[in-house]
Design an enzyme around this catalytic site. Sequence first.
Site, short mmCIF file in Angstrom:
data_model
loop_
_atom_site.label_atom_id
_atom_site.label_comp_id
_atom_site.label_asym_id
_atom_site.label_seq_id
_atom_site.Cartn_x
_atom_site.Cartn_y
_atom_site.Cartn_z
N THR A 22 2.20 -0.24 0.58
CA THR A 22 2.73 -0.83 1.81
C THR A 22 4.14 -1.32 1.51
O THR A 22 4.41 -1.82 0.43
CB THR A 22 1.80 -1.92 2.40
OG1 THR A 22 2.21 -2.20 3.75
CG2 THR A 22 1.80 -3.21 1.61
N CYS A 28 4.03 -11.54 5.16
CA CYS A 28 2.70 -10.94 5.12
C CYS A 28 2.19 -10.86 3.68
O CYS A 28 2.98 -10.89 2.74
CB CYS A 28 2.72 -9.54 5.72
SG CYS A 28 3.34 -9.46 7.41
N HIS A 45 -2.53 -5.04 4.92
CA HIS A 45 -1.22 -5.69 5.10
C HIS A 45 -1.45 -6.80 6.13
O HIS A 45 -1.40 -6.57 7.34
CB HIS A 45 -0.22 -4.65 5.61
CG HIS A 45 1.19 -5.14 5.75
ND1 HIS A 45 2.26 -4.40 5.31
CD2 HIS A 45 1.71 -6.25 6.28
CE1 HIS A 45 3.39 -5.06 5.57
NE2 HIS A 45 3.08 -6.19 6.17
#
Lengths: 160, 206
Positions: A22, A28, A45
């Site tokens: 990711t 995040c 994520h």
Amino acid sequence: MDVVKVGMADLKIVKNPQIITTLGLGSCVGVVLYDPEKKLAGLAHIMLPDSNNSKDNTNKAKFADTAIPYMIDLMLKKGAKKERLISKIAGGAQMFDFKGKSDIMKIGVRNIKAVKENLHKFNINIVAEDVGGNYGRTIEFNTNTGKLTIRSLGKGTKEI
Amino acid sequence: MAGIQKNISPTHIDILKEVGNIGAGNAATALAQLINKKITMRVPEVNIMSFDEIIDVVGGPENMVAGIYLRFMGGIDGNILFIIPYRNTLNLLDIIFGEKKRDLFCEFDPIERSALAEIGNILAGSYLSAISSLTKMLLKPSVPALAIDMAGAILSVPLTYYGHVGDTALLIDTVFEEGENLIKGHFFLIPDVDGYDNLFLALGGV
């Protein structure tokens, strides 16, 4: 090499020899669950700590409290064993240095806390972590070696 | 997601374009005066996009950019963000401080950072005051904050506000360019979900 990308507020499950990644994690948190024997990995994520504070919580991958049990579930269905699952986590930065007291500015810290609490709740060990700070991270998990590679701009690459 | 898409008609899109036009126009004028160069603006784009699509607008999650971000509150709440690609940020600093040899991905010194934050402050103030006078609403900005990092990491912060209500956000995007192609970037206005309802009310587009 087969590289699977996970977008923001998304989660996916892969197996050896796939790589899962990711890109550009800020506040995040990227959560990897891994069954080393099956060489099966999930990556979420996660954007927000708690689905109960949101008007729309249909996307389970977005929240720490829903993404983790959902990912466990998906992995068990693919043959992982709950007691073998381990976790590696990265992200949760505070990207902007705001003077204000706004909760949203501390979202990185709150995400890390919620992810840890939820992993603990399901008795999953965090074997490695690279969290906090004030910079973005791209992470890549290798299902064969079990290594999580973390890249940050100007800070080079590290493996955990 | 439903919360966002409800009630957005072509008339609303036109209103939001006009808001982008006036706000970014004022900010572009301020920038032109600051650096004494001609700045042109493209027609604003108004779209409801997924988080990943928004990040692609600025070159994808790993693209290195400078982001100057502030929240504003008042009759409308929302986010203003200036995104300038890294290369153009260096050009902007060269225009202000004179040319300087740099490493790729160099650290910026405190004076450069505060100059960028101050530019952000001025541009955001201009953007916001234009919307304020258009809507006759008092809008109060937070102190702008600067980050130079991956676009995905920077955009994740304002998009968090939208995470609570769905998986998309409404983006008013205006691209600005300097004539010699030294400076280029985006003015983003991302009103909160309740924010643009108030915008439509204020501007009479029911």
